[in-house]
Design a protein around this motif. Structure first.
Motif, mmCIF file in Angstrom:
data_model
loop_
_atom_site.group_PDB
_atom_site.id
_atom_site.type_symbol
_atom_site.label_atom_id
_atom_site.label_comp_id
_atom_site.label_asym_id
_atom_site.label_seq_id
_atom_site.Cartn_x
_atom_site.Cartn_y
_atom_site.Cartn_z
ATOM 1 N N ARG A 65 -7.099 57.286 38.663
ATOM 2 C CA ARG A 65 -7.287 56.226 37.658
ATOM 3 C C ARG A 65 -8.463 55.313 38.011
ATOM 4 N NH1 ARG A 65 -1.947 57.232 37.044
ATOM 5 N NH2 ARG A 65 -1.460 56.226 39.021
ATOM 6 N N GLU A 72 -3.910 45.961 39.223
ATOM 7 C CA GLU A 72 -2.475 46.219 39.295
ATOM 8 C C GLU A 72 -1.923 46.702 37.960
ATOM 9 O OE1 GLU A 72 -0.862 43.138 42.362
ATOM 10 O OE2 GLU A 72 0.598 43.313 40.720
ATOM 11 N N GLU A 73 -2.339 46.023 36.881
ATOM 12 C CA GLU A 73 -1.839 46.350 35.540
ATOM 13 C C GLU A 73 -2.098 47.821 35.191
ATOM 14 O OE1 GLU A 73 -3.628 43.986 32.446
ATOM 15 O OE2 GLU A 73 -2.755 45.214 30.846
ATOM 16 N N GLU A 94 -3.112 50.131 37.403
ATOM 17 C CA GLU A 94 -3.023 50.942 38.626
ATOM 18 C C GLU A 94 -4.323 51.648 38.929
ATOM 19 O OE1 GLU A 94 0.661 53.198 39.154
ATOM 20 O OE2 GLU A 94 1.361 52.231 37.296
ATOM 21 N N ASP A 106 -7.234 53.034 40.932
ATOM 22 C CA ASP A 106 -7.377 53.356 42.358
ATOM 23 C C ASP A 106 -8.829 53.290 42.810
ATOM 24 O OD1 ASP A 106 -7.963 55.602 40.866
ATOM 25 O OD2 ASP A 106 -6.504 56.906 41.846
ATOM 26 N N GLU A 160 -4.275 45.975 49.555
ATOM 27 C CA GLU A 160 -3.640 45.577 48.295
ATOM 28 C C GLU A 160 -4.030 44.172 47.857
ATOM 29 O OE1 GLU A 160 0.676 45.166 48.741
ATOM 30 O OE2 GLU A 160 0.343 45.431 50.884
ATOM 31 N N LYS A 166 -0.962 54.214 48.588
ATOM 32 C CA LYS A 166 -0.595 53.544 47.345
ATOM 33 C C LYS A 166 -0.792 52.035 47.494
ATOM 34 C CE LYS A 166 2.560 54.155 43.564
ATOM 35 N NZ LYS A 166 1.386 54.194 42.696
ATOM 36 N N GLY A 167 -1.363 51.430 46.466
ATOM 37 C CA GLY A 167 -1.589 49.987 46.537
ATOM 38 C C GLY A 167 -3.000 49.640 46.975
ATOM 39 N N ASN A 208 -7.112 50.224 47.025
ATOM 40 C CA ASN A 208 -8.076 50.742 46.061
ATOM 41 C C ASN A 208 -9.446 50.781 46.707
ATOM 42 O OD1 ASN A 208 -9.743 48.248 44.951
ATOM 43 N ND2 ASN A 208 -7.621 47.597 45.209
#
Lengths: 300, 416
Positions: A26, A121-122, A124, A126, A151, A174-175, A177
């Motif tokens: 994403r 965050e909204e 996601e 990456d 994050e 995860k979290g 980016n």
């Protein structure tokens, strides 16, 4: 066959964009309507057409942008038929009850980071592609092309991943980016030469025009949109100016200029003895490490 | 105008930052506000002289400690060439940062202090430059002002360095006597060394022949991304997007896809929707093939007339870049081109002492910044060329599966 340096820089940037497309689920391209992000969109067209972009364009709107840049942004998204997501710093301020900087030279530049992190965050995201260049500032001179952020969006200059050859490692947890800078190795002059070569249209404020301004601390600040409130000792003037960079109205100064064509702008940049950010950005002059500190806090 | 990327490695004491500062200052690449900023910062120091080193050390902790920790990039151009300076630290504990910086460079400036001659770090920096396959070395014999601009001192150092260069397989070595502090032979010719008839550093950087270093014989195209618009008008469009990392491709060329081994021919080459008859490295293009072949990201398209090696057991020189130890049996992800596969460590053949070049056998584990010859076993065969003949398809990285960090740089040697 010998490639011109602009061809080499272009190829490198296209390669980096395609790595983003290949390695992330994403990604997003941060697009403000400024010349560097306009160059990114042009490079993305070269990298992915006739296919669609594998990412939306995202703009974090401080509410203090030049109308010319916003109009350009919307027209561009429309013309190329790509998705544009806009999120407003105004909304973040209201929802999170953020305290806005006040006073004479107040700017929302720092608050952008909150909205950016919320937007990441909204959706996601990456990976976020940005138009930062290493020649802009000395902390940026040290940043990798693939810059991993935790994050909280923080950049840790002491824990940068090794980055070798043209092998980019976009593996993250995860979290986390990654901020990706395809035009890291371009200079201001390279960007302008490329814009000229590729005949890229720019917002009108990059070229000389008459404008109402006020003189504050020796810098010419735009009165447009009422973002900067004139105070008693501010002198209001009308001058023939252009903008060398296009950021927030609150922190981007104009330069007196007669350059109304790309050729004239390039001549002017080649002759200048002052750097881009030194001339126009109020936000870098806070301290020796202003940019480094903002990046550690999640800024682009 | 072409582009030259070069690396300077060293610390403030070696005069590296002064040299870069001098190069930028004398070639008029420092802008007024940047100069003012370092003048301001210099005033807070004891001697009050303008410290050109402040131009290059960008991080707070670097300025505090007066050392370079990570690689910084600087840009300047002259009417002849555009330059990217890769400004790397020289201390042994930052070897991995120097390796990162060196990986894309065509030229390395190795600084030698004329008072000390070829020193431990001269040897280390030269080894890294040669290991990373940098074809041009400039031995900058600096601080000549401190040895009375003596030609004998210069000649002795040249002879001494030539012996070392022989062991390293460096292709082109150039020696320049200079004083970065006073500006001798950096941009302007030295008046104190009339005996030196060679080029100044900038003249050399502007004229050194780099076109010959490009590998134009091995057509290699790692596939990054498949473009498939799937619109009614472009229903059958299927383009392979990537960068030609070496060699060239022409329309009609026979190609082989790795790892599958399938073959086809090139039907079209596109760049930004314009068709070309041929394209060469380092262009980013889109390839179309004449037949339907199953190709996705990670595959390597090569010209069938120059096949790469393909193997599951490979030998490589490794620079280890992580604080966790590298040991036999450990598993990592290996990335070469756009291809990733898991691998395990078979053997550490020997470690190289970076200062003496001595090969140490029987080593059980590698620590941060160690260099070694290793043997790896991969889950799937990898396609590559020996690094010595092709930097683009012979360089690989190791990624830690749990931390996701890049932990090793591999210069692939061959099948084991």
């Amino acid at each position: 066959m010998k490639l011109d340096y602009l061809d080499q820089l272009e190829s490198e940037a296209i390669h980096i964009m395609r790595e983003v497309a290949g390695q992330f689920e994403r990604p997003a391209l941060l697009f403000s309507g400024g010349k560097d992000s306009i160059t990114l969109v042009h490079l993305a067209l070269k990298a992915f057409r006739p296919g669609k972009f594998p990412f939306p364009l995202v703009h974090i709107d401080t509410g203090h942008n030049f109308q010319e840049a916003l109009d350009y942004r919307d027209a561009m998204a429309e013309r190329i038929g790509e998705k544009l997501i806009v999120r407003y710093v105004e909304d973040t301020i209201r929802e999170k009850k953020l305290k806005e900087p006040t006073g004479r030279n107040a700017t929302r530049n720092g608050l952008q980071t909150f909205t950016l992190l919320d937007t990441i965050e909204e959706f996601e995201f990456d990976a976020c592609i940005g138009g930062a260049r290493r020649d802009e500032e000395k902390a940026r001179a040290k940043e990798r092309v693939f810059s991993v952020r935790d994050e909280f969006g923080s950049w840790d200059p002491k824990r940068q991943r090794p980055e070798l050859w043209n092998l980019y490692n976009g593996r993250i947890h995860k979290g986390e980016n990654v901020r990706v800078f395809p035009i890291s190795n371009w200079t201001e002059l390279d960007v302008w030469n490329y814009i000229r070569r590729e005949k890229i249209q720019l917002p009108s404020i990059y070229f000389s025009h008459d404008r109402e301004l006020l003189i504050r601390d020796g810098k010419l600040m735009a009165t447009a949109g009422g973002v900067i409130k004139p105070e008693a000792d501010d002198q209001l003037v009308t001058r023939r100016v252009r903008f060398r960079t296009v950021g927030d109205i609150s922190c981007t100064a104009a330069s007196e200029s007669m350059a109304d064509t790309l050729d004239a702008v390039i001549d002017e940049i080649q002759a200048t003895r002052i750097s881009e950010r030194g001339e126009t950005r109020m936000d870098d002059q806070l301290s020796e490490a202003a940019m480094e500190d903002r990046k550690k806090g999640g800024y682009f | 105008m072409d582009l030259l990327r070069f690396i300077t490695a060293g610390s403030v004491d070696d005069g590296k930052s002064t040299l870069i500062g001098r190069l930028l200052y004398d070639s008029k690449s420092i802008l007024a506000d940047q100069l003012e900023a370092i003048e301001r910062a210099s005033k807070s120091r004891d001697d009050g002289e303008i410290d050109l080193a402040l131009l290059t050390d960008g991080l707070r902790s670097e300025r505090e400690q007066g050392i370079t920790i990570d690689v910084a990039y600087r840009y300047f151009q002259t009417p002849v060439r555009k330059f990217i300076i890769v400004d790397a630290p020289g201390h042994i504990q930052y070897t991995r940062n120097m390796v990162t910086g060196a990986s894309n460079c065509q030229l390395a400036i190795v600084l030698v202090d004329a008072r000390h001659g070829v020193a431990e770090q001269t040897r280390r920096h030269s080894l890294i430059a040669s290991l990373l396959g940098i074809p041009h070395i400039v031995v900058a014999i600096n601080k000549m002002d401190l040895v009375d601009y003596s030609q004998d001192v210069f000649s002795d150092i040249c002879i001494h360095y030539a012996e070392l260069a022989q062991k390293l397989n460096v292709k082109h070595v150039t020696y320049i006597p200079m004083s970065a502090l006073n500006g001798d032979n950096v941009v302007d010719r030295s008046e104190s060394m009339p005996w030196y008839e060679g080029q100044t550093l900038l003249e050399h950087l502007e004229t050194v022949e780099i076109a010959d270093d490009v590998n134009l014989t091995q057509g290699r195209f790692p596939v990054q991304y498949v473009i498939r618009p799937q619109t009614p008008e472009l229903h059958d469009y299927r383009g392979y997007a990537g960068k030609i990392t070496s060699g060239q491709f022409r329309k009609g060329d026979a190609i082989t896809v790795f790892p599958s081994g399938e073959t086809s021919t090139i039907d079209a080459i596109e760049i930004a929707e314009t068709h070309l008859d041929e394209a060469a490295t380092p262009m980013s293009v889109v390839l179309h093939l004449a037949t339907d072949v199953d190709i996705s990201r990670g595959d390597l398209i090569v010209r069938s007339d120059s096949q790469p090696l393909s193997s599951q057991t490979v030998e490589a020189m490794l620079c280890w870049m992580d604080s966790k130890e590298f040991k036999v049996g450990n598993k990592y992800v290996l990335q070469v081109g756009t291809f990733r596969t898991r691998c395990s460590v078979r053997e550490i053949a020997y470690q190289v002492n970076v200062n003496t070049y001595e090969q140490i056998e029987g080593v059980e584990q590698l620590r941060l910044n160690d260099l070694a010859k290793v043997v790896l076993r991969t889950a799937q065969p990898i396609s590559f060329d020996p690094y010595a003949t092709n930097r683009a398809s012979g360089g690989a990285i190791l990624i830690d599966e749990t931390s996701n960090v890049t932990v090793g740089a591999l210069m692939l040697v061959g099948e084991a």
